[in-house]
Design an enzyme around this catalytic site. Structure first.
Site, short mmCIF file in Angstrom:
data_model
loop_
_atom_site.label_atom_id
_atom_site.label_comp_id
_atom_site.label_asym_id
_atom_site.label_seq_id
_atom_site.Cartn_x
_atom_site.Cartn_y
_atom_site.Cartn_z
N ARG A 72 0.82 -1.14 -0.05
CA ARG A 72 -0.04 -0.17 0.12
C ARG A 72 0.99 1.37 -0.06
NH1 ARG A 72 -2.20 -3.76 3.47
NH2 ARG A 72 -4.17 -4.47 2.86
N LYS A 94 -2.77 -2.30 7.67
CA LYS A 94 -4.28 -2.10 7.54
C LYS A 94 -4.75 -3.22 8.46
CE LYS A 94 -8.39 -2.25 4.82
NZ LYS A 94 -8.71 -2.12 3.13
N HIS A 100 -2.20 2.88 -5.69
CA HIS A 100 -2.81 1.67 -4.90
C HIS A 100 -2.93 0.65 -5.98
CE1 HIS A 100 -5.40 -0.78 -2.47
NE2 HIS A 100 -4.76 -0.07 -1.45
N ARG A 114 -1.18 -2.86 -6.60
CA ARG A 114 -1.31 -4.06 -5.97
C ARG A 114 -2.27 -5.05 -6.72
NH1 ARG A 114 -0.77 -4.81 -0.84
NH2 ARG A 114 -2.84 -5.38 -0.23
N HIS A 138 -2.99 -9.69 2.85
CA HIS A 138 -4.57 -9.71 3.01
C HIS A 138 -4.88 -10.55 4.33
CE1 HIS A 138 -5.59 -8.78 -1.43
NE2 HIS A 138 -5.48 -7.71 -0.68
N TYR A 146 -1.05 -19.32 11.34
CA TYR A 146 -0.28 -20.35 10.34
C TYR A 146 0.44 -19.51 9.43
CZ TYR A 146 1.20 -23.97 7.03
OH TYR A 146 1.97 -24.48 5.88
#
Length: 402
Positions: free
Chosen positions: A242, A269, A332, A335, A359, A369
């Protein structure tokens, strides 16, 4: 004998505290420093208790007797006057801090102490300033859904649909904080769900065609403005983070020897620390940036003030100067460019791509994990992506396309 005003005035301090009784449990306590305080001794549910009525002469003999008689009536009704006093005190405290603007400021202070990002605090403060115009001086427990809706509708009518939505959420935060701290029992924003016009979600513009991407990379390479901006755009393309995560980066986050960049949780984020692998091209760009900034300052320093980062709109402004409209490409958007082409290639595990984009994984166990998973694949994928960008730029330069 009951006390009189004359007797009270004649009470002199001694070297130890003593008390003088009036009647029906009322007495005055005289301290060695000369201060005099009224008290009322009573029994409730078999236990002896004591009430304080305040200092004499601020509380006169008549005042003290009135308070005693009031509390004796409560006792006759089976009510503990001590509990009533505590409730009155709590009500007074709530009234003192019960205004919306006071609780809004308390919430901001709580967010600061929790380590929320400064940009988050700034945006929330900006939204609460809007709310305070109409709600600030109102007791929070008296604010109705229609009052909140009027504040939101003002933004909606101005066409600021996203602001109206965020404002509702932020006002709701204040009410939920007030509920948690015992100031009110209701959140009027809960009943306003669906009351505002929804903003149509529009994805940020991104170039996903390889030929067009190659031309974009040439434009970045030929950018003649501030060199730090040019290098920053190249890094943004390679690292697909970002813009704010890169723009506010500091040198102590980078381990160039081992090719790792650790982005702290307060800038993410997801509020989770993110480690990004650095391909050789990114390391080379960072080495060059070292010569353009101070090691204790920002990686991408402002041109006017080296201790400050590039401004929020710098990357998008540079793209506009290159001739790319906001409908074509945004900072942006790099991405989405990476996500589209990496998935399209079929070379990489989709979960590794999602992890590279930081994400959030909904399942807590899976998320824990995934934080350490796919690292080797992500390192390989990062180098593949940087190499692909080089190939696309060379192809566009030679006019061969892809």
């Amino acid at each position: 004998m009951p006390l009189t005003d004359i007797a009270l005035k004649k009470l002199k301090p001694l070297d130890r505290a003593y008390k003088k009784a009036d009647a029906n449990g009322l007495f005055i306590w005289v301290k060695p420093n000369g201060s005099k305080h009224w008290h009322f001794k009573y029994r409730f549910m078999g236990k002896e208790k004591l009430m304080s009525y305040g200092p004499y002469p601020l509380i006169s003999l008549r005042d003290a007797r009135d308070k005693r008689d009031r509390d004796k009536k409560l006792l006759l009704e089976g009510i503990d006057p001590g509990s009533v006093k505590k409730e009155r005190k709590l009500a007074a405290e709530i009234a003192a801090r019960g205004r919306f603007e006071v609780l809004a400021e308390e919430l901001l202070d709580k967010n600061r102490r929790e380590g929320k990002a400064e940009q988050t605090i700034k945006k929330k403060s900006w939204l609460l300033d809007m709310a305070n115009e109409k709600l600030g001086e109102r007791p929070i427990m008296e604010i109705t859904p229609s009052e909140v809706l009027a504040v939101l509708k003002k933004q909606e009518k101005a066409g600021n649909l996203e602001t109206a939505s965020r404002l509702r959420s932020t006002i709701g935060e204040v009410f939920r904080y007030a509920i948690a701290t015992g100031v009110t029992a209701n959140d009027p924003t809960a009943s306003l769900k669906g009351a505002l016009v929804r903003k149509r979600v529009k994805s940020r513009a991104a170039i996903t065609d390889k030929t067009q991407l190659g031309r974009l990379l040439i434009s970045v390479e030929e950018y003649s403005g501030y060199r730090v901006v040019k290098l920053g755009l190249r890094l943004l393309a390679i690292l697909h983070v970002r813009p704010g995560e890169l723009r506010l980066a500091k040198w102590d986050e980078f381990d160039l020897d081992h090719g790792r960049w650790t982005i702290p949780e307060e800038r993410m984020k997801s509020r989770l620390e993110h480690v990004a692998p650095l391909p050789t091209q990114a390391v080379q760009l960072l080495e060059e940036l070292k010569t353009l900034s101070h090691p204790d300052a920002m990686v991408l320093p402002s041109q006017s003030l080296k201790v400050k980062p590039l401004s929020e709109n710098t990357f998008n402004q540079a793209l506009r100067k290159m001739g790319f409209s906001k409908e074509e490409m945004t900072a942006h958007g790099f991405r989405a460019t990476f996500s589209s082409l990496a998935n399209e290639s079929g070379l990489w595990n989709p979960d590794a791509i999602e992890r590279a984009l930081a994400h959030i994984e909904g399942n807590e166990v899976r998320r824990a994990y995934a934080r350490g998973a796919f690292w080797d694949e992500r390192v390989e994928m990062a180098q593949w992506w940087a190499d692909l960008l080089d190939d696309l730029q060379r192809g566009a330069t030679s006019g061969q396309g892809d």
